[in-house]
Design an enzyme around this catalytic site. Structure first.
Site, PDB file in Angstrom:
ATOM      1  N   ASN A  52       0.831  -1.204   0.000  1.00  0.00           N
ATOM      2  CA  ASN A  52       0.000   0.000   0.000  1.00  0.00           C
ATOM      3  C   ASN A  52       0.867   1.257   0.000  1.00  0.00           C
ATOM      4  O   ASN A  52       1.946   1.296   0.591  1.00  0.00           O
ATOM      5  CB  ASN A  52      -1.002   0.010   1.159  1.00  0.00           C
ATOM      6  CG  ASN A  52      -0.389  -0.154   2.530  1.00  0.00           C
ATOM      7  OD1 ASN A  52       0.661  -0.772   2.683  1.00  0.00           O
ATOM      8  ND2 ASN A  52      -1.036   0.380   3.551  1.00  0.00           N
ATOM      9  N   GLU A  54       0.230   5.185   0.682  1.00  0.00           N
ATOM     10  CA  GLU A  54      -0.713   6.214   1.130  1.00  0.00           C
ATOM     11  C   GLU A  54      -0.290   7.592   0.627  1.00  0.00           C
ATOM     12  O   GLU A  54       0.816   7.770   0.107  1.00  0.00           O
ATOM     13  CB  GLU A  54      -0.814   6.174   2.659  1.00  0.00           C
ATOM     14  CG  GLU A  54      -1.382   4.835   3.126  1.00  0.00           C
ATOM     15  CD  GLU A  54      -1.615   4.747   4.624  1.00  0.00           C
ATOM     16  OE1 GLU A  54      -1.135   5.624   5.374  1.00  0.00           O
ATOM     17  OE2 GLU A  54      -2.275   3.782   5.041  1.00  0.00           O
ATOM     18  N   CYS A  63      -4.076   0.767  -2.622  1.00  0.00           N
ATOM     19  CA  CYS A  63      -4.008  -0.471  -1.846  1.00  0.00           C
ATOM     20  C   CYS A  63      -2.915  -1.390  -2.396  1.00  0.00           C
ATOM     21  O   CYS A  63      -2.527  -1.288  -3.565  1.00  0.00           O
ATOM     22  CB  CYS A  63      -5.341  -1.210  -1.905  1.00  0.00           C
ATOM     23  SG  CYS A  63      -6.617  -0.516  -0.848  1.00  0.00           S
ATOM     24  N   GLU A  65      -3.107  -4.450  -3.237  1.00  0.00           N
ATOM     25  CA  GLU A  65      -3.581  -5.292  -4.339  1.00  0.00           C
ATOM     26  C   GLU A  65      -3.504  -4.547  -5.673  1.00  0.00           C
ATOM     27  O   GLU A  65      -3.324  -5.163  -6.732  1.00  0.00           O
ATOM     28  CB  GLU A  65      -5.024  -5.742  -4.093  1.00  0.00           C
ATOM     29  CG  GLU A  65      -5.218  -6.615  -2.853  1.00  0.00           C
ATOM     30  CD  GLU A  65      -5.511  -5.798  -1.594  1.00  0.00           C
ATOM     31  OE1 GLU A  65      -4.977  -4.684  -1.455  1.00  0.00           O
ATOM     32  OE2 GLU A  65      -6.284  -6.288  -0.761  1.00  0.00           O
ATOM     33  N   CYS A  99     -10.799  -3.746  -3.982  1.00  0.00           N
ATOM     34  CA  CYS A  99      -9.735  -4.661  -4.409  1.00  0.00           C
ATOM     35  C   CYS A  99     -10.269  -6.025  -4.792  1.00  0.00           C
ATOM     36  O   CYS A  99      -9.702  -6.694  -5.653  1.00  0.00           O
ATOM     37  CB  CYS A  99      -8.658  -4.763  -3.328  1.00  0.00           C
ATOM     38  SG  CYS A  99      -7.693  -3.245  -3.248  1.00  0.00           S
TER      39      CYS A  99
END
Ligand code: THU
Length: 143
Positions: A52, A54, A63, A65, A99
């Site tokens: 991830n 941010e 994310c 994924e 996701c």
């Protein structure tokens, strides 16, 4: 043994989990403090990963994924067979709704998701029943 059975029988879950945990250490998560790593086995045998990332503008967070899928597609590794998503403590993390949809596009409902050591993997279709997918899109769009 059919081809999908052969592919899933040889999934090395512990290795996939380790790859997910390793990439979780590189997460950029200064706001939530939740480090997430995702590792996927692709149909060409490659293991693709993502963490991830941010952003100070919270809503722009990527994310783990999403990173995994980006790596899958940009590396032309085919589709996903199995995915492990873990938090920084090494325990499996439930993929968020967005996701689940993103993963579905790249492996369909039979993609197996890691449920943790000693637990049966879960099919993505069970986590996203009645999903909107390409078949629905093609069937319902106008001429
Ligand atoms: N996160 C993921 O990377 N994947 C998920 O499926 C659930 C949530 C991340 C996003 C954010 O950086 C942090 O976890 C807290 O929501």
């Amino acid at each position: 043994m059919s081809t999908p059975d052969r592919a899933t029988a040889s999934i090395e879950w512990a290795a996939l989990r380790r790859a997910a945990l390793e990439v979780a250490t590189r997460a950029h998560a200064p706001y939530s403090g939740l480090h997430v790593g995702a590792a996927g086995l692709a149909t060409d045998g490659a293991v693709v990963v993502g963490c991830n990332v941010e952003n100070a503008s919270y809503g722009l967070t990527l994310c783990a994924e999403c990173g995994l899928v980006s790596s899958l597609v940009s590396g032309a590794h085919g589709a996903l067979v199995a995915v492990s998503v873990v938090a920084g403590d090494g325990e499996p993390l439930a993929p968020c709704g967005r996701c689940r949809q993103v993963l579905l596009e790249h492996g369909g409902p039979t993609v197996l998701l890691d449920a943790g050591e000693g637990r049966e993997p879960v099919k993505l279709g069970a986590l996203l029943p009645g999903a909107f997918d390409v078949d629905e899109l093609v069937a319902r769009r106008g001429g």
